[in-house]
Design a protein around this motif. Structure first.
Motif, mmCIF file in Angstrom:
data_model
loop_
_atom_site.group_PDB
_atom_site.id
_atom_site.type_symbol
_atom_site.label_atom_id
_atom_site.label_comp_id
_atom_site.label_asym_id
_atom_site.label_seq_id
_atom_site.Cartn_x
_atom_site.Cartn_y
_atom_site.Cartn_z
ATOM 1 N N GLY A 1 0.551 5.046 10.280
ATOM 2 C CA GLY A 1 -0.215 5.635 9.188
ATOM 3 C C GLY A 1 0.381 5.385 7.816
ATOM 4 N N SER A 2 1.141 4.300 7.688
ATOM 5 C CA SER A 2 1.754 3.977 6.393
ATOM 6 C C SER A 2 0.683 3.520 5.403
ATOM 7 C CB SER A 2 2.794 2.860 6.570
ATOM 8 O OG SER A 2 3.794 3.242 7.490
ATOM 9 N N ALA A 3 0.896 3.832 4.147
ATOM 10 C CA ALA A 3 -0.056 3.441 3.107
ATOM 11 C C ALA A 3 0.093 1.955 2.792
ATOM 12 C CB ALA A 3 0.184 4.256 1.847
ATOM 13 N N PHE A 4 -1.035 1.248 2.736
ATOM 14 C CA PHE A 4 -1.014 -0.181 2.420
ATOM 15 C C PHE A 4 -1.197 -0.432 0.921
ATOM 16 C CE2 PHE A 4 -1.481 -0.303 6.878
ATOM 17 C CZ PHE A 4 -1.144 -1.570 7.324
ATOM 18 N N GLY A 5 -1.589 0.563 0.188
ATOM 19 C CA GLY A 5 -1.812 0.425 -1.247
ATOM 20 C C GLY A 5 -1.317 1.647 -1.998
ATOM 21 N N GLY A 6 -1.611 1.661 -3.301
ATOM 22 C CA GLY A 6 -1.193 2.785 -4.121
ATOM 23 C C GLY A 6 0.217 2.673 -4.659
ATOM 24 N N TYR A 7 0.818 1.488 -4.553
ATOM 25 C CA TYR A 7 2.184 1.308 -5.044
ATOM 26 C C TYR A 7 2.172 0.835 -6.499
ATOM 27 C CZ TYR A 7 3.197 1.620 -0.085
ATOM 28 O OH TYR A 7 3.265 2.055 1.221
ATOM 29 N N SER A 8 3.253 1.103 -7.187
ATOM 30 C CA SER A 8 3.353 0.742 -8.602
ATOM 31 C C SER A 8 3.464 -0.766 -8.771
ATOM 32 C CB SER A 8 4.581 1.415 -9.222
ATOM 33 O OG SER A 8 5.778 0.919 -8.628
ATOM 34 N N ALA A 9 3.223 -1.219 -9.994
ATOM 35 C CA ALA A 9 3.361 -2.646 -10.294
ATOM 36 C C ALA A 9 4.799 -3.107 -10.036
ATOM 37 C CB ALA A 9 2.973 -2.913 -11.746
ATOM 38 N N ARG A 10 5.744 -2.220 -10.270
ATOM 39 C CA ARG A 10 7.154 -2.545 -10.016
ATOM 40 C C ARG A 10 7.363 -2.869 -8.542
ATOM 41 N NH1 ARG A 10 12.375 -0.930 -11.952
ATOM 42 N NH2 ARG A 10 13.859 -0.570 -10.263
ATOM 43 N N TRP B 1 15.805 -1.051 -5.212
ATOM 44 C CA TRP B 1 14.959 -0.824 -6.376
ATOM 45 C C TRP B 1 13.579 -0.275 -6.002
ATOM 46 C CZ3 TRP B 1 16.157 -5.987 -9.399
ATOM 47 C CH2 TRP B 1 17.288 -5.771 -10.210
ATOM 48 N N SER B 2 13.193 -0.424 -4.761
ATOM 49 C CA SER B 2 11.851 -0.021 -4.338
ATOM 50 C C SER B 2 11.865 1.345 -3.659
ATOM 51 C CB SER B 2 11.283 -1.064 -3.364
ATOM 52 O OG SER B 2 10.045 -0.645 -2.850
ATOM 53 N N ASP B 3 10.777 2.091 -3.850
ATOM 54 C CA ASP B 3 10.642 3.374 -3.159
ATOM 55 C C ASP B 3 9.574 3.298 -2.065
ATOM 56 O OD1 ASP B 3 8.350 3.229 -4.689
ATOM 57 O OD2 ASP B 3 8.814 4.956 -5.950
ATOM 58 N N ALA B 4 9.128 2.091 -1.746
ATOM 59 C CA ALA B 4 8.145 1.909 -0.675
ATOM 60 C C ALA B 4 8.831 2.039 0.684
ATOM 61 C CB ALA B 4 7.481 0.535 -0.790
ATOM 62 N N PRO B 5 8.095 2.459 1.727
ATOM 63 C CA PRO B 5 8.679 2.549 3.074
ATOM 64 C C PRO B 5 9.252 1.212 3.533
ATOM 65 C CG PRO B 5 6.538 3.638 3.007
ATOM 66 C CD PRO B 5 6.687 2.908 1.700
ATOM 67 N N SER B 6 10.285 1.278 4.344
ATOM 68 C CA SER B 6 10.979 0.068 4.789
ATOM 69 C C SER B 6 10.048 -0.903 5.497
ATOM 70 C CB SER B 6 12.132 0.447 5.735
ATOM 71 O OG SER B 6 13.022 1.337 5.106
ATOM 72 N N THR B 7 9.192 -0.384 6.366
ATOM 73 C CA THR B 7 8.304 -1.271 7.130
ATOM 74 C C THR B 7 7.228 -1.895 6.242
ATOM 75 O OG1 THR B 7 7.015 0.679 7.787
ATOM 76 C CG2 THR B 7 8.675 -0.138 9.347
#
Length: 301
Positions: A198-207, A25-31
């Motif tokens: 260099g992965s982003a730590f923020g900017g992810y959706s509430a989902r 369900w998530s589109d965030a990087p695995s790590t």
């Protein structure tokens, strides 16, 4: 194995089956998914850990190193398995995860001189064959599928290493302290990796933030339960019971993700359940010295 342990094993199995769904369900990087899962789980455990803080004095220098190693293995497991799920279907990943009890059995023999009976090996073979049937129909031949298979296998090796360390350390401190130390160590390792990558730590959706939290609560609860169970049963038995995860995860994927399930996958699921059931029944009456030692409660916390 005590009959009373069947219920926590079942709860852990259901909880851990949701892991693959949340990752899908998530589109965030695995790590990043793995990092926030471990970080949030550590934070949620703080009230209990604070009450048991005196137990930290029981952890010697050598054991602290083992805890760090365990955290590293757990971080590797989550990062690699989550990545494999992004490269293939939930069912496909199970063909590799089915190797976990075999890897655990081999490791247990060489590291702890654990033995098992021929009957237990047969039941393990039944469950493994069933798990492979679940994933075989979706086995891919493309580059991404091959990378997913490699990542899944390495994640199996990593989680077995994590369980073996826990099998020794959790007998000296409560499973709460052990779990907290390992989860926090895993979060730190993943944080360092994400900084370097260099992965982003923020900017992810509430989902996504909701999924991070769900991962920290639901499937991670299964790890806490399994760490407690290491007081009573060995890592191979837990690995065997986790073979039921493909059944639960594939059923949930069909329901929540719309992934197709065909006849042989249903048959495979039934074989898994049969094999796991027979294996655990055999473990209720251990016949080997090492099995009796593994079944003896060592820490009742």
């Amino acid at each position: 194995m005590k009959k009373s342990l069947a219920f926590p094993l079942a709860v852990a199995l259901v909880a851990i089956s949701f892991s693959a769904i949340f990752v899908k369900w998530s589109d965030a990087p695995s790590t990043v998914l793995s990092m926030y899962r471990m970080l949030f789980a550590s934070i949620l455990m703080l009230p209990i850990v604070w009450k048991k803080r005196a137990e930290f004095k029981k952890i010697a220098g050598k054991e602290r190193l083992f805890l760090l190693c365990s955290g590293f293995f757990l971080a590797m497991h989550f990062a690699l398995w989550f990545e494999s799920l992004k490269l293939t279907t939930v069912a496909n990943s199970t063909i590799i995860l089915a190797l976990q009890p075999i890897v655990s059995l081999i490791g247990g023999f060489f590291l702890f001189k654990e033995r098992t009976t021929a009957a237990a090996l047969v039941t393990m073979g039944i469950a493994t064959a069933g798990a492979m049937m679940i994933g075989w129909g979706d086995l891919g031949v493309g580059r991404s599928a091959i990378l997913g298979d490699i990542s899944s296998f390495l994640s199996v090796v990593a989680v077995v290493g994590y369980l073996f360390i826990g099998q020794s350390i959790v007998k000296k401190v409560s499973h709460w302290i052990y779990s907290f130390c390992v989860f926090l160590s895993a979060a730190l390792f993943l944080t360092v990796y994400n900084v370097i990558a260099g992965s982003a730590f923020g900017g992810y959706s509430a989902r996504n933030w909701g999924i991070f939290l769900l991962l920290a609560i639901v499937p991670t609860m299964a790890h806490v339960i399994n760490n407690w169970l290491l007081n009573y049963i060995n890592a191979t038995t837990i690995s065997m019971s986790v073979l039921g995860e493909p059944v639960g995860a594939t059923a949930l994927a069909a329901w929540l993700l719309g992934e197709s399930v065909v006849g042989w996958q249903i048959a495979g699921g039934l074989l898994v359940l049969l094999g796991v059931f027979l294996f655990l029944i055999l473990k209720q009456k251990p016949s080997l010295p090492n099995e009796r030692a593994s079944a003896r409660p060592l820490n009742t916390d």
